[in-house]
Design an enzyme around this catalytic site. Structure first.
Site, PDB file in Angstrom:
ATOM      1  N   TRP A 156       0.760  -1.231  -0.179  1.00  0.00           N
ATOM      2  CA  TRP A 156       0.000  -0.103  -0.312  1.00  0.00           C
ATOM      3  C   TRP A 156       0.718   1.196   0.202  1.00  0.00           C
ATOM      4  CZ3 TRP A 156      -4.422  -2.718  -1.143  1.00  0.00           C
ATOM      5  CH2 TRP A 156      -4.856  -3.213  -0.588  1.00  0.00           C
ATOM      6  N   GLN A 279     -37.195  21.491   3.508  1.00  0.00           N
ATOM      7  CA  GLN A 279     -36.600  21.723   5.350  1.00  0.00           C
ATOM      8  C   GLN A 279     -35.754  20.570   4.477  1.00  0.00           C
ATOM      9  OE1 GLN A 279     -39.055  21.086   8.785  1.00  0.00           O
ATOM     10  NE2 GLN A 279     -37.944  23.368   9.232  1.00  0.00           N
ATOM     11  N   GLU A 363      -3.007   5.926   7.611  1.00  0.00           N
ATOM     12  CA  GLU A 363      -2.119   6.533   8.665  1.00  0.00           C
ATOM     13  C   GLU A 363      -3.526   6.558  10.086  1.00  0.00           C
ATOM     14  OE1 GLU A 363      -0.248   9.986   8.295  1.00  0.00           O
ATOM     15  OE2 GLU A 363      -0.172   9.694   5.828  1.00  0.00           O
TER      16      GLU A 363
HETATM   17  C1  LIG Z   1      -4.608   4.016  -0.961  1.00  0.00           C
HETATM   18  C2  LIG Z   1      -4.387   3.930   0.645  1.00  0.00           C
HETATM   19  C3  LIG Z   1      -2.749   3.860   0.960  1.00  0.00           C
HETATM   20  C4  LIG Z   1      -1.448   3.864   1.896  1.00  0.00           C
HETATM   21  N1  LIG Z   1      -0.428   4.243   2.184  1.00  0.00           N
HETATM   22  C5  LIG Z   1       0.361   3.918   2.882  1.00  0.00           C
HETATM   23  C6  LIG Z   1       1.440   4.645   2.748  1.00  0.00           C
HETATM   24  O1  LIG Z   1       1.724   5.028   2.752  1.00  0.00           O
HETATM   25  N2  LIG Z   1       2.675   3.871   3.609  1.00  0.00           N
HETATM   26  C7  LIG Z   1       2.735   3.042   4.000  1.00  0.00           C
HETATM   27  O2  LIG Z   1       3.228   2.484   5.256  1.00  0.00           O
HETATM   28  N3  LIG Z   1       1.031   2.523   4.647  1.00  0.00           N
HETATM   29  C8  LIG Z   1      -0.329   3.036   4.028  1.00  0.00           C
HETATM   30  N4  LIG Z   1      -1.426   2.022   3.508  1.00  0.00           N
HETATM   31  C9  LIG Z   1      -1.771   1.536   4.481  1.00  0.00           C
HETATM   32  C10 LIG Z   1      -2.832   1.988   5.689  1.00  0.00           C
HETATM   33  O3  LIG Z   1      -2.126   2.345   6.398  1.00  0.00           O
HETATM   34  C11 LIG Z   1      -3.569   1.067   6.098  1.00  0.00           C
HETATM   35  O4  LIG Z   1      -3.939  -0.181   4.732  1.00  0.00           O
HETATM   36  C12 LIG Z   1      -4.352   0.986   7.537  1.00  0.00           C
HETATM   37  O5  LIG Z   1      -3.244   1.512   8.340  1.00  0.00           O
HETATM   38  C13 LIG Z   1      -5.058  -0.437   7.894  1.00  0.00           C
HETATM   39  O6  LIG Z   1      -3.750  -1.988   8.145  1.00  0.00           O
HETATM   40  P1  LIG Z   1      -4.834  -3.027   7.156  1.00  0.00           P
HETATM   41  O7  LIG Z   1      -5.179  -2.384   5.688  1.00  0.00           O
HETATM   42  O8  LIG Z   1      -3.712  -4.112   7.041  1.00  0.00           O
HETATM   43  O9  LIG Z   1      -5.751  -3.369   7.908  1.00  0.00           O
HETATM   44  P2  LIG Z   1      -6.425  -3.827   9.464  1.00  0.00           P
HETATM   45  O10 LIG Z   1      -4.945  -3.225  10.065  1.00  0.00           O
HETATM   46  O11 LIG Z   1      -5.939  -5.743   9.058  1.00  0.00           O
HETATM   47  O12 LIG Z   1      -7.684  -3.986   9.540  1.00  0.00           O
HETATM   48  C14 LIG Z   1      -8.692  -4.621   9.005  1.00  0.00           C
HETATM   49  C15 LIG Z   1     -10.001  -3.860  10.290  1.00  0.00           C
HETATM   50  O13 LIG Z   1      -9.742  -3.914  11.216  1.00  0.00           O
HETATM   51  C16 LIG Z   1      -9.337  -3.628  12.097  1.00  0.00           C
HETATM   52  N5  LIG Z   1      -8.980  -3.505  13.193  1.00  0.00           N
HETATM   53  C17 LIG Z   1      -7.574  -3.975  14.040  1.00  0.00           C
HETATM   54  N6  LIG Z   1      -7.029  -3.974  14.974  1.00  0.00           N
HETATM   55  C18 LIG Z   1      -8.131  -3.286  15.155  1.00  0.00           C
HETATM   56  C19 LIG Z   1      -8.058  -3.215  16.995  1.00  0.00           C
HETATM   57  N7  LIG Z   1      -7.188  -3.399  17.636  1.00  0.00           N
HETATM   58  N8  LIG Z   1      -9.712  -2.660  17.672  1.00  0.00           N
HETATM   59  C20 LIG Z   1     -10.295  -2.828  17.000  1.00  0.00           C
HETATM   60  N9  LIG Z   1     -10.563  -2.874  15.416  1.00  0.00           N
HETATM   61  C21 LIG Z   1      -8.850  -3.255  14.638  1.00  0.00           C
HETATM   62  C22 LIG Z   1      -9.269  -1.842  11.457  1.00  0.00           C
HETATM   63  O14 LIG Z   1      -9.965  -0.211  11.573  1.00  0.00           O
HETATM   64  C23 LIG Z   1     -10.409  -1.877  10.394  1.00  0.00           C
HETATM   65  O15 LIG Z   1     -11.534  -1.905  10.332  1.00  0.00           O
HETATM   66  C24 LIG Z   1      -2.416   3.125   3.113  1.00  0.00           C
HETATM   67  C25 LIG Z   1      -3.697   1.624   2.813  1.00  0.00           C
HETATM   68  C26 LIG Z   1      -3.937   2.444   0.781  1.00  0.00           C
HETATM   69  C27 LIG Z   1      -5.986   1.622   1.197  1.00  0.00           C
END
Ligand SMILES: Cc1cc2nc3c(=O)[nH]c(=O)nc-3n(C[C@H](O)[C@H](O)[C@H](O)COP(=O)(O)OP(=O)(O)OC[C@H]3O[C@@H](n4cnc5c(N)ncnc54)[C@H](O)[C@@H]3O)c2cc1C
Length: 380
Positions: A156, A279, A363
């Site tokens: 990502w 409204q 983020e």
């Molecule tokens: C278009 C795009 C650009 C991005 N750019 C960057 C970048 O430049 N650099 C970078 O490093 N990353 C980047 N990211 C990554 C992004 O920061 C992550 O996708 C994000 O932090 C979520 O991680 P994950 O996708 O692994 O989801 P997961 O961590 O697997 O989460 C899945 C779901 O579970 C929930 N969850 C997880 N743990 C918990 C908890 N303890 N309690 C409650 N709910 C929880 C989450 O809120 C989410 O709803 C990008 C992502 C996208 C989609």
């Protein structure tokens, strides 16, 4: 309390507004459709000083404050959040990280061209199995004496292809868990770096997002940022600031959708009158406007705290959480106010709705912001 912006802050906001309304708007739909990288816009924003806004003028930055950064991010994001995410990553993750944690030599070699916007930076934290749980880093950076040997996959990554400079977070001492993580500056063209396919995203389609694979990549020892083992702290600190940028981006997306919905509601007629006179529509706009104002105060307060060198981590989490939820709410209502016209590309609000969704995810997801906020209030 002072709710007035300085003349300089107003000038910066006007300059961002002018560029967005005059230039970004021209090709935003086409770039969204084609997932086309906005190279000429990034160059123009660099010339305006917007790629290194917060960096000290000693390092060729704009020397602007975080309040000005929020104002500029809002204006650019009203029109095109694909452009503002590239701006945000460069400013508040990459430049801020190097300026705060880097050595003089690193600032000279890497920060200056990034601050001038001649080079673009990317921030590599997320992995296939380490998103919200950033402590589970599997990318290894083994200490080999005068260099680190890096193997692993990041995913990502915004500007993964277009960036020249990577800020990479990787694990050096797995037995120490998060205390064994380091941050490094890596030349994107180092031997052993390869990219996955350009991600075909729901929104922010003209920013480039890639997986980045590291196979036996040698990173010179002098490219480590901060003390050995300080990489997790580096990541958390940079994300604290980064969230102000994404909060301002969400605010801009919401304001952009609101302005379009207000204009449309004053023009579109149904049952013999402009729909704003119904409204149900007027109350929707009142709710949208109120939430946007609240999100704006949150963003500005987080920025102000940062500028005053006061702790701002919880406020930036609240700002990011509230602004992202507001963006999703407001853009959804903006589509509704447009009726069928809201569902097609020409009216922009469906694109803004797709862009808003990402602000709830990257983020730190909205749920992660709630965790940060709830931990802070538990300690109150
Ligand atoms: C278009 C795009 C650009 C991005 N750019 C960057 C970048 O430049 N650099 C970078 O490093 N990353 C980047 N990211 C990554 C992004 O920061 C992550 O996708 C994000 O932090 C979520 O991680 P994950 O996708 O692994 O989801 P997961 O961590 O697997 O989460 C899945 C779901 O579970 C929930 N969850 C997880 N743990 C918990 C908890 N303890 N309690 C409650 N709910 C929880 C989450 O809120 C989410 O709803 C990008 C992502 C996208 C989609």
């Amino acid at each position: 309390m002072d709710f007035e912006f300085t003349e300089e802050q107003k000038m910066i906001r006007q300059s961002a507004r002018d560029y967005a309304q005059r230039e970004l708007i021209k090709d935003v739909l086409e770039r969204d459709a084609k997932s086309e990288y906005p190279a000429h816009h990034i160059k123009a924003l660099a010339e305006l000083g917007f790629m290194g806004m917060l960096v000290d003028t000693r390092y060729d930055g704009g020397g602007m404050d975080t309040v000005s950064y929020v104002l500029a991010m809002e204006e650019i994001s009203k029109v095109d959040a694909s452009v503002s995410v590239i701006m945000s990553v460069n400013n508040s993750l990459v430049c801020y990280g190097i300026e705060t944690f880097g050595t003089e030599d690193q600032k000279e070699r890497f920060l200056k061209p990034l601050a001038r916007g001649e080079k673009i930076g990317a921030y590599l934290l997320s992995e296939p199995d380490a998103g919200s749980d950033a402590t589970s880093q599997k990318t290894m950076a083994l200490d080999k004496g005068d260099y680190y040997l890096v193997n692993g996959t990041k995913n990502w990554i915004t500007s993964g292809n277009t960036a020249s400079t990577y800020v990479l977070i990787a694990q050096t001492h797995p037995e120490k868990r998060h205390k064994g993580i380091n941050a490094f500056i890596v030349d994107r063209h180092s031997p052993g770096i390869s990219l996955g396919l350009h991600e075909d995203k729901m929104g922010m389609r003209s920013s480039d997002t890639h997986s980045v694979m590291f196979t036996d990549v040698k990173v010179p020892k002098e490219n480590r940022l901060g003390e050995d083992g300080s990489g997790f702290k580096f990541a958390m600190k940079t994300l604290e600031g980064g969230r102000i940028g994404i909060a301002a981006q969400a605010l801009g997306i919401a304001s952009g959708a609101y302005e379009r919905a207000l204009k449309y509601a004053k023009e579109r007629k149904a049952f013999g009158t402009e729909i704003i006179n119904h409204q149900a529509v007027a109350f929707k706009l009142a709710e949208m406007h109120t939430r946007i104002e609240a999100a704006r105060f949150f963003c500005l307060k987080a920025a102000w705290l940062k500028d005053q060198k006061q702790p701002f981590g919880t406020t930036s989490a609240m700002a990011k959480y509230y602004a992202a939820e507001t963006a999703m709410y407001v853009t959804t209502e903006a589509v509704q106010i447009h009726g069928g016209y809201g569902y097609v590309k020409e009216y922009h609000v469906e694109r803004l709705m797709r862009e808003a969704k990402l602000t709830q995810i990257y983020e730190g997801t909205s749920e992660i912001q709630q965790i940060i906020i709830s931990r802070a209030i538990m300690n109150d």
